[in-house]
Design an enzyme around this catalytic site. Structure first.
Site, PDB file in Angstrom:
ATOM      1  N   ARG A  29      38.182 -29.167  54.737  1.00 47.80           N
ATOM      2  CA  ARG A  29      38.198 -30.012  53.537  1.00 47.80           C
ATOM      3  C   ARG A  29      36.934 -29.791  52.704  1.00 47.80           C
ATOM      4  O   ARG A  29      36.982 -29.742  51.475  1.00 47.80           O
ATOM      5  CB  ARG A  29      38.321 -31.476  53.962  1.00 47.80           C
ATOM      6  CG  ARG A  29      38.496 -32.454  52.811  1.00 47.80           C
ATOM      7  CD  ARG A  29      38.969 -33.800  53.328  1.00 47.80           C
ATOM      8  NE  ARG A  29      38.994 -34.787  52.261  1.00 47.80           N
ATOM      9  CZ  ARG A  29      38.238 -35.881  52.223  1.00 47.80           C
ATOM     10  NH1 ARG A  29      37.388 -36.123  53.213  1.00 47.80           N
ATOM     11  NH2 ARG A  29      38.314 -36.713  51.222  1.00 47.80           N
TER      12      ARG A  29
ATOM     13  N   HIS B  34      36.986 -28.548  48.811  1.00 50.45           N
ATOM     14  CA  HIS B  34      36.375 -29.367  47.764  1.00 50.45           C
ATOM     15  C   HIS B  34      35.227 -28.644  47.078  1.00 50.45           C
ATOM     16  O   HIS B  34      34.965 -28.867  45.895  1.00 50.45           O
ATOM     17  CB  HIS B  34      35.889 -30.692  48.360  1.00 50.45           C
ATOM     18  CG  HIS B  34      36.997 -31.671  48.597  1.00 50.45           C
ATOM     19  ND1 HIS B  34      36.804 -33.036  48.574  1.00 50.45           N
ATOM     20  CD2 HIS B  34      38.319 -31.489  48.856  1.00 50.45           C
ATOM     21  CE1 HIS B  34      37.951 -33.656  48.816  1.00 50.45           C
ATOM     22  NE2 HIS B  34      38.878 -32.728  48.994  1.00 50.45           N
TER      23      HIS B  34
ATOM     24  N   ASN C 170      34.555 -37.417  47.925  1.00 48.33           N
ATOM     25  CA  ASN C 170      33.812 -36.767  49.002  1.00 48.33           C
ATOM     26  C   ASN C 170      33.047 -37.725  49.909  1.00 48.33           C
ATOM     27  O   ASN C 170      32.373 -37.285  50.839  1.00 48.33           O
ATOM     28  CB  ASN C 170      32.823 -35.754  48.411  1.00 48.33           C
ATOM     29  CG  ASN C 170      33.523 -34.569  47.774  1.00 48.33           C
ATOM     30  OD1 ASN C 170      34.633 -34.225  48.157  1.00 48.33           O
ATOM     31  ND2 ASN C 170      32.873 -33.953  46.795  1.00 48.33           N
TER      32      ASN C 170
ATOM     33  N   HIS D 294      46.574 -29.533  56.002  1.00 42.17           N
ATOM     34  CA  HIS D 294      46.750 -30.930  56.406  1.00 42.17           C
ATOM     35  C   HIS D 294      47.301 -31.042  57.824  1.00 42.17           C
ATOM     36  O   HIS D 294      47.534 -32.146  58.308  1.00 42.17           O
ATOM     37  CB  HIS D 294      47.688 -31.657  55.427  1.00 42.17           C
ATOM     38  CG  HIS D 294      47.065 -31.915  54.096  1.00 42.17           C
ATOM     39  ND1 HIS D 294      47.783 -32.330  52.991  1.00 42.17           N
ATOM     40  CD2 HIS D 294      45.784 -31.815  53.672  1.00 42.17           C
ATOM     41  CE1 HIS D 294      46.973 -32.467  51.960  1.00 42.17           C
ATOM     42  NE2 HIS D 294      45.748 -32.150  52.344  1.00 42.17           N
TER      43      HIS D 294
END
Length: 317
Positions: free
Chosen positions: A57, A61, A89, A186
């Site tokens: 992740r 990001h 975040n 995911h």
């Protein structure tokens, strides 16, 4: 030198720098680089099974703001809030893994390896150590000097529909196949209730629950996330094998057991639904597509991309 620079153009063109990167970039200057990073990730995973999801992740990001320049790793300074403190975040963690890897790499090869490259390599290792595929990571990224919390508004939201997702990905040179393949990340991780409350409470004017959710699954989510639940850590795993990198995410999606609206959105066009079905039926096809899309995503750059090799991933030089 301040860690956060305030001035930033309103529009930053994204492009892929994969051709500018090199598989053997550090072969002569830091030959033990990859094994050193692998050891840091492996050691962290012994005590913290959430590390792979956190790093994956984190990398996503980072790359989606100004390209893969490790700007997400910069710490806020005073009133100048960095990306890592932007709303999307706040729940990111495991920064220590990259910090530990950087210290080990600096001891071997001082001032040569960017934090951005370390993050890209650590993510590859985290996926592989979770049972997923491995791949050769193109290297040669530089670290960025600009990090602003406000820019995290550019990140795709878990409530996005397919049009919004397609626009967000296409702006970064990523296709619909990349969207579906990368969404398979995911398969690892955890979702807080706030990111999917829209599907289980007050879905629309006439329905309380998203009708695309399998009823008993929706009921289990509602029991975890009560309408007025203020528990900070309330939430659920993103699939039933949360510590294993596999294709269960896609199987669950087809069964009405997705978590985010953005997951369910993948079933709303013939092209993306066909890809979901393809990956659900073949782990090999998913692995192959994920590797291709990860290399593509981790090579995103911008006109204001990385400019230096940080000695400490938290601060600019």
């Amino acid at each position: 030198m301040v860690a956060i620079l305030v001035a930033l153009a309103l529009f930053i063109p994204f492009s892929s720098s994969v051709n500018a990167l090199s598989l053997n970039y550090y072969d002569k200057t830091c030959p033990r680089l990859e094994s050193t990073i692998t050891s840091a990730v492996k050691n962290a995973m012994i005590n913290d099974k959430t590390v792979p999801a956190a790093l994956l992740r984190m990398h996503f990001h980072d790359c989606f703001i100004k390209g893969c320049d490790a700007s997400l790793l910069l710490a806020s300074k005073g009133n100048q809030k960095a990306e890592r403190d932007g709303p999307p975040n706040i729940s990111l963690h495991a920064f220590y893994v990259i910090d530990n890897a950087k210290k080990a790499v600096e001891a071997l090869c001082p001032g040569l390896v960017s934090c951005a490259d370390i993050l890209a390599l650590a993510v590859r290792d985290a996926v592989a150590l979770s049972g997923g595929p491995t791949w050769q990571v193109p290297k040669g990224r530089k670290d960025g000097r600009i990090s602003r919390a406000i820019d995290t508004r550019q990140l795709p939201s878990p409530t996005f529909n397919i049009s919004q997702l397609q626009q967000s990905f296409s702006q970064r040179g990523l296709s619909l196949e990349d969207l579906v393949a990368l969404s398979g990340g995911h398969t690892l991780g955890f979702a807080h209730c706030s990111s999917f409350q829209n599907r289980i409470h007050n879905f629309n004017a006439s329905l309380d629950i998203d009708p695309s959710l399998q009823p008993s699954f929706a009921a289990s989510l509602r029991s975890i996330c009560l309408a007025h639940n203020k528990a900070k850590n309330a939430g659920t795993t993103l699939d039933s094998t949360t510590a294993t990198f596999d294709n269960v995410y896609y199987k669950s999606l087809l069964q009405g057991k997705s978590i985010f609206s953005s997951d369910q959105a993948l079933l709303t066009t013939p092209e993306t639904k066909a890809l979901v079905s393809k990956f659900a039926s073949s782990q090999q096809e998913f692995d192959k597509a994920f590797v291709k899309s990860m290399i593509k995503m981790s090579s995103i750059t911008t006109s204001t991309g990385g400019q230096e090799i940080r000695l400490d991933c938290k601060v600019v030089r």
